[in-house]
Design a protein around this motif. Structure first.
Motif, mmCIF file in Angstrom:
data_model
loop_
_atom_site.group_PDB
_atom_site.id
_atom_site.type_symbol
_atom_site.label_atom_id
_atom_site.label_comp_id
_atom_site.label_asym_id
_atom_site.label_seq_id
_atom_site.Cartn_x
_atom_site.Cartn_y
_atom_site.Cartn_z
ATOM 1 N N PHE A 281 13.244 56.773 34.420
ATOM 2 C CA PHE A 281 14.046 55.606 34.782
ATOM 3 C C PHE A 281 13.230 54.620 35.612
ATOM 4 N N GLN A 282 11.910 54.692 35.512
ATOM 5 C CA GLN A 282 11.045 53.801 36.269
ATOM 6 C C GLN A 282 10.166 52.992 35.320
ATOM 7 N N ASN A 301 3.828 45.723 39.671
ATOM 8 C CA ASN A 301 5.272 45.790 39.907
ATOM 9 C C ASN A 301 5.807 47.156 39.495
ATOM 10 N N THR A 302 6.816 47.617 40.210
ATOM 11 C CA THR A 302 7.530 48.849 39.878
ATOM 12 C C THR A 302 9.024 48.573 39.976
ATOM 13 N N ARG A 307 18.728 50.928 39.407
ATOM 14 C CA ARG A 307 19.134 49.834 40.281
ATOM 15 C C ARG A 307 19.244 48.520 39.519
ATOM 16 N N ALA A 308 18.410 48.355 38.504
ATOM 17 C CA ALA A 308 18.339 47.069 37.810
ATOM 18 C C ALA A 308 19.527 46.824 36.893
ATOM 19 N N ILE A 309 19.978 47.849 36.164
ATOM 20 C CA ILE A 309 20.989 47.588 35.136
ATOM 21 C C ILE A 309 22.254 48.432 35.253
ATOM 22 N N ILE A 353 10.672 39.693 34.807
ATOM 23 C CA ILE A 353 9.897 40.320 35.872
ATOM 24 C C ILE A 353 9.736 39.389 37.071
ATOM 25 N N GLY A 354 9.386 38.122 36.813
ATOM 26 C CA GLY A 354 9.102 37.202 37.915
ATOM 27 C C GLY A 354 10.271 37.031 38.859
ATOM 28 N N SER A 355 11.454 36.735 38.313
ATOM 29 C CA SER A 355 12.635 36.515 39.147
ATOM 30 C C SER A 355 13.436 37.788 39.369
ATOM 31 N N LYS A 356 13.057 38.878 38.652
ATOM 32 C CA LYS A 356 13.784 40.145 38.717
ATOM 33 C C LYS A 356 15.249 39.976 38.343
ATOM 34 N N ARG A 357 15.507 39.022 37.449
ATOM 35 C CA ARG A 357 16.861 38.787 36.969
ATOM 36 C C ARG A 357 17.101 39.607 35.713
#
Length: 402
Positions: A281-282, A301-302, A307-309, A353-357
């Motif tokens: 999950f990473q 980046n990691t 947490r993301a989705i 990735i850049g905005s982590k959106r």
């Protein structure tokens, strides 16, 4: 009443002066333009005057604009097994309505094999007098351009769509010629049905555990260099200018899981390229500088998938995924700045990735029988750079409109 009108009239000149002071300042104007939400809005702003056009089309400004507003995802080409690809649009802002009205995303009975910068590489089976003939085509749905025949498929062929914008239709083709623990590469370009001169690299030794990835998977063209991901532990790099062929080791600890699609390559912002690795999950994002094949990898980046989705996924299915483990998560490449698509069962998530959106962009209907483990997804994005109007002559280019 008359006094109020006089006050209103007297306030107009200061307001106009303040507006002119802001818009007349090049630095402030660029700060305003860079905050426009979409390249379509930037093109509209460039029509105001030649001065605005020069600022909007400046390469340094465009690099900054793209960093803040990457190309938008318009939809997904989806197919399973040998079913024809179908285009599934994703929710989009109102300013993109005109793009959808003018575009033609239908591929007849073809399979989308790759999408990049407004172009689609299509595999077609055509009926002819001698039977069924297979071929590859390049088309531009946003411009409704004529379909251009690329070439027939050969074993070891990799097709690379161009990274630049515009209306040019061409395709780079790299053929890998494998022998007994040795490999070489051939390169040529197909454009408007014409084939360029074939150039050949020197032969190099293969690593003992090298396995070539199946055609069209894990291949990237960036800065006139192509990278082809093997099945075990290595990336094959080819400099198209010098035809220098080499093998690049994967970062320490990065392992491939066969058909699980846990590794993908993507263009980096600037030089080099990104390797995106899904481990459980990473997600790890690695950067490699393309100026030195022997250069070291850098972890930039990691990201934790949970947490993301987790807040966007269906709660019942997310709990089901956690019970079955990370094998339910799949990775698909999208975009040229380490943007990608994650697939959890019937749900698809687009991550910047850049905005982590992160946003949910697609969900397969429960009654859709085309859902299967080997579902193939090719994200289709807007083109970059945008097409600006051209100045008629150098004298017009040097003049300014106030």
């Amino acid at each position: 009443m008359k006094r109020g009108k006089r006050e209103e009239k007297s306030s107009s000149p200061p307001a106009a002066a303040a507006e002119a002071a802001v818009l007349g300042n090049d630095d402030l104007l660029r700060e305003i333009l860079v905050r426009l939400d979409h390249p379509t809005c930037l093109v509209h702003a460039a029509l105001v005057s030649r001065r605005w056009l020069r600022h909007a089309s400046d390469p340094a400004f465009l690099r900054r604009f793209r960093g803040l507003h990457p190309p938008r995802l318009l939809g997904l080409y989806v197919h399973g097994s040998l079913n024809p690809s179908r285009f599934v649009p994703v929710p989009h802002p109102r300013e993109l309505d005109v793009v959808f009205r003018r575009a033609n995303f239908h591929l007849e009975n073809g399979l989308a094999l790759d999408c990049r910068n407004g172009r689609v590489l299509v595999f077609l089976l055509a009926q002819c007098q001698t039977g069924i003939k297979a071929g590859f085509l390049v088309c531009s749905p946003l411009h409704q351009t004529p379909i251009i025949v690329v070439a027939p498929l050969e074993e070891g062929s990799h097709f690379f769509l161009p990274a630049d914008g515009g209306n040019g239709m061409c395709c780079n083709i790299v053929n890998l010629v494998c022998g007994d623990k040795k490999i070489s590469a051939e390169h040529f370009v197909m454009q408007a049905g014409a084939k360029s001169e074939v150039r050949t690299s020197a032969t190099i030794e293969l690593p003992s555990n090298w396995q070539r990835q199946r055609c069209m998977d894990g291949a990237l063209l960036v800065n006139n260099k192509c990278y082809i991901l093997g099945n075990v532990g290595y990336i094959l790099g080819l400099d198209l200018a010098s035809m220098c062929l080499c093998v690049i080791d994967l970062p320490d600890g990065v392992q491939q899981h066969g058909e699980m699609k846990n590794i993908t390559l993507s263009q980096a912002d600037g030089s080099g390229f990104h390797l995106i690795h899904l481990n459980g999950f990473q997600i790890q994002v690695w950067h490699h500088n393309d100026s030195d094949y022997a250069g070291e990898w850098q972890l930039v980046n990691t990201i934790c998938v949970r947490r993301a989705i987790a807040h966007l996924a269906m709660s019942d299915y997310w709990e089901f995924t956690l019970k079955l483990g990370s094998s339910q998560v799949r990775l698909h490449r999208v975009g040229d700045n380490a943007e990608f698509l994650l697939n959890l069962g019937r749900e698809f998530f687009h991550m910047y990735i850049g905005s982590k959106r992160v946003e949910k962009v697609f969900e397969m209907p429960p009654d859709d029988n085309s859902y299967e483990r080997n579902l193939v997804i090719h994200p289709f994005t807007t083109m970059w750079p945008p097409s600006f109007p051209a100045l008629r002559d150098e004298q017009a280019h040097q003049s300014q409109d106030q």
